[in-house]
Motif scaffolding. Sequence first.
Motif, short mmCIF file in Angstrom:
data_model
loop_
_atom_site.label_atom_id
_atom_site.label_comp_id
_atom_site.label_asym_id
_atom_site.label_seq_id
_atom_site.Cartn_x
_atom_site.Cartn_y
_atom_site.Cartn_z
N GLU A 1 0.84 -1.20 0.00
CA GLU A 1 0.00 0.00 0.00
C GLU A 1 0.88 1.25 0.00
O GLU A 1 1.93 1.28 0.64
CB GLU A 1 -0.88 -0.03 1.26
N VAL A 2 0.45 2.29 -0.73
CA VAL A 2 1.22 3.53 -0.80
C VAL A 2 0.34 4.71 -0.39
O VAL A 2 -0.79 4.84 -0.86
CB VAL A 2 1.77 3.78 -2.23
N THR A 3 0.85 5.56 0.50
CA THR A 3 0.19 6.83 0.82
C THR A 3 0.99 7.93 0.15
O THR A 3 2.20 8.03 0.36
CB THR A 3 0.15 7.07 2.34
N PHE A 4 0.32 8.74 -0.68
CA PHE A 4 1.00 9.84 -1.38
C PHE A 4 0.81 11.14 -0.63
O PHE A 4 -0.32 11.46 -0.23
CB PHE A 4 0.44 9.97 -2.80
N VAL A 5 1.90 11.87 -0.45
CA VAL A 5 1.83 13.14 0.29
C VAL A 5 2.57 14.25 -0.46
O VAL A 5 3.38 13.99 -1.34
CB VAL A 5 2.44 13.00 1.72
N ASN A 6 2.26 15.48 -0.07
CA ASN A 6 2.95 16.65 -0.62
C ASN A 6 4.43 16.60 -0.22
O ASN A 6 4.75 16.57 0.96
CB ASN A 6 2.25 17.90 -0.04
N PRO A 7 5.35 16.60 -1.20
CA PRO A 7 6.77 16.40 -0.87
C PRO A 7 7.38 17.52 -0.04
O PRO A 7 8.45 17.33 0.56
CB PRO A 7 7.44 16.32 -2.25
N THR A 8 6.74 18.67 0.03
CA THR A 8 7.34 19.77 0.80
C THR A 8 6.76 19.84 2.22
O THR A 8 7.12 20.72 2.99
CB THR A 8 7.11 21.13 0.10
N ASP A 9 5.88 18.89 2.54
CA ASP A 9 5.21 18.92 3.85
C ASP A 9 5.71 17.76 4.72
O ASP A 9 5.20 16.64 4.66
CB ASP A 9 3.69 18.82 3.60
N ILE A 10 6.73 18.05 5.54
CA ILE A 10 7.35 17.00 6.37
C ILE A 10 6.31 16.39 7.33
O ILE A 10 6.30 15.17 7.55
CB ILE A 10 8.54 17.59 7.16
N ASP A 11 5.43 17.23 7.86
CA ASP A 11 4.41 16.71 8.79
C ASP A 11 3.50 15.70 8.10
O ASP A 11 3.06 14.73 8.73
CB ASP A 11 3.58 17.85 9.37
N ALA A 12 3.22 15.93 6.83
CA ALA A 12 2.36 15.00 6.08
C ALA A 12 3.04 13.63 5.99
O ALA A 12 2.38 12.59 6.13
CB ALA A 12 2.05 15.55 4.70
N PHE A 13 4.35 13.61 5.76
CA PHE A 13 5.08 12.33 5.74
C PHE A 13 4.95 11.66 7.12
O PHE A 13 4.66 10.48 7.22
CB PHE A 13 6.58 12.57 5.44
N LYS A 14 5.19 12.48 8.15
CA LYS A 14 5.20 11.96 9.51
C LYS A 14 3.85 11.33 9.87
O LYS A 14 3.80 10.22 10.41
CB LYS A 14 5.52 13.11 10.47
N GLU A 15 2.78 12.07 9.54
CA GLU A 15 1.44 11.58 9.88
C GLU A 15 1.07 10.33 9.09
O GLU A 15 0.24 9.53 9.54
CB GLU A 15 0.40 12.68 9.64
N ALA A 16 1.67 10.16 7.91
CA ALA A 16 1.29 9.02 7.05
C ALA A 16 1.99 7.72 7.47
O ALA A 16 1.61 6.64 7.03
CB ALA A 16 1.61 9.35 5.60
N ILE A 17 3.03 7.85 8.31
CA ILE A 17 3.79 6.65 8.70
C ILE A 17 2.95 5.71 9.57
O ILE A 17 2.25 6.17 10.48
CB ILE A 17 5.11 7.05 9.41
N LYS A 18 2.98 4.42 9.24
CA LYS A 18 2.24 3.41 10.00
C LYS A 18 3.23 2.38 10.54
O LYS A 18 4.39 2.37 10.13
CB LYS A 18 1.28 2.67 9.06
N PRO A 19 2.76 1.48 11.42
CA PRO A 19 3.69 0.46 11.95
C PRO A 19 4.32 -0.40 10.85
O PRO A 19 5.44 -0.88 11.00
CB PRO A 19 2.79 -0.40 12.85
N ASN A 20 3.61 -0.58 9.72
CA ASN A 20 4.15 -1.43 8.65
C ASN A 20 4.84 -0.63 7.53
O ASN A 20 5.08 -1.15 6.45
CB ASN A 20 3.06 -2.33 8.07
N THR A 21 5.16 0.64 7.79
CA THR A 21 5.86 1.46 6.79
C THR A 21 7.32 1.01 6.69
O THR A 21 8.06 1.04 7.67
CB THR A 21 5.80 2.97 7.15
N LYS A 22 7.72 0.59 5.49
CA LYS A 22 9.09 0.09 5.29
C LYS A 22 9.93 1.05 4.46
O LYS A 22 11.15 0.92 4.40
CB LYS A 22 9.05 -1.27 4.56
N LEU A 23 9.26 2.00 3.80
CA LEU A 23 9.99 2.81 2.83
C LEU A 23 9.39 4.21 2.75
O LEU A 23 8.17 4.36 2.72
CB LEU A 23 9.87 2.08 1.49
N ILE A 24 10.27 5.21 2.71
CA ILE A 24 9.86 6.58 2.40
C ILE A 24 10.53 6.92 1.08
O ILE A 24 11.73 6.68 0.91
CB ILE A 24 10.27 7.56 3.52
#
Length: 400
Positions: free
Chosen positions: A125-148
């Motif tokens: 599964e992939v969550t797409f976020v605005n690349p300039t929004d660090i908080d958006a990356f942070k909020e999208a991280i889940k326990p099974n996130t293996k890759l940014i």
Amino acid sequence: MKFDPARAIQNLHQFGEFGGVNPSITDSSTFTFLGEKTMEAAFHGEAEGCFLYSRHWNPMNKYLSDALASLEQTESAWVTGSGMAAISATILQICNSGDHIVSSAVVYGGTYAFMKNWLPKYNIEVTFVNPTDIDAFKEAIKPNTKLIYTETMSNPLLQISDIPELSKLAKAANAKLVVDNTFTPMIFSPKLLGADIVVYSMTKFINGKNDMVAGAICADQSFINSLIDVNSGTAMLLGPVLDPLRSSNILKNLHTLHIRMQKHSQNAMFLAEKLKEAGVRTIYPGYPEHPQHELMKKMMNDDFGFGGMIAIDLETPQKAAETMEIMQSKDVGYLAVSLGYFKTLFSASGQSTSSEVPADLQLKMGLSPGLVRFSMGLDHNMEITWKAIHESLKEAGIIK
Ligand SMILES: *Cc1c(COP(=O)(O)O)cnc(C)c1O
């Protein structure tokens, strides 16, 4: 002193058989062993300096990989038959079924399509976020996130990703940070900024001749070893290896990359300033008013400029098409996708390289339907080039 990628390549000592100044091209798919025991060790990846079979390693690919590892300051590298092969093999090596990826939404169209349409087949599964929004990356991280995943400079909006901050997030989440640096070789060294793996389409600036497609994965030794493990490596088993004849050409072109990047950047800066004066809506990270200009200055290496890419907003697809056709007729460059060529290339991103991204998301990303992306060529006289572009913009009714 900052890292100098040009010097890292200039100082390589790679010779051919008989003392050739360029490494010899090895025209063999398989290699002989004097003893059976050594062959057995080679299968287990334990025969230092031995080559087994060309899909795994071959001498010419090793030379090019070593040069790329120097360029990126990674322990190792592996070269692939295309940029997409580098990206897909890297992702599939890291992620298993049930894993999750957080990715920039503004990535190369093929990368977006691979993540959006192909990975779900394997329950990734992939969550797409605005690349300039660090908080958006942070909020999208889940326990099974293996890759940014992100691109140092995004295509086609030329946003800059904050690699050091993304690196902190990745480390905290025990995930790998993979960065596509295709637009900005030498300008950025993502590994030194905190990326775990740097991927390239060498089709673009690195080779710079538009005569082939090729890619590269730059990473630590253990990742490259896992990628080419004979029993479980994604690259070994899917087999997207680069042809050594092509590696040989790319290696020679790599040695002029620093001069080309400087000239591409210099010409792009010249054009960006002229476009600004003429009142055309232009995106260029070299502008002080570009939202990530300061971030770019903080992250970039010295002497290679702000890159060869420019985007201009011509409002509608019709106006964009007309302007590009006039520019081509005036020999400004070619109406073509791709980048990093000695001639200027231009295309309307929404209708070409980003057409995999749905229209509503394009708008949300800030990708105007009339956006035209320029890859500035190595033009010797930019005054002449600007005159032709200026006339084209006038004829298309963009400026008075
Ligand atoms: C072109 C490109 C790719 C894909 O590379 P190929 O060599 O065409 O497979 C990936 N990422 C970026 C940023 C690109 O421009």
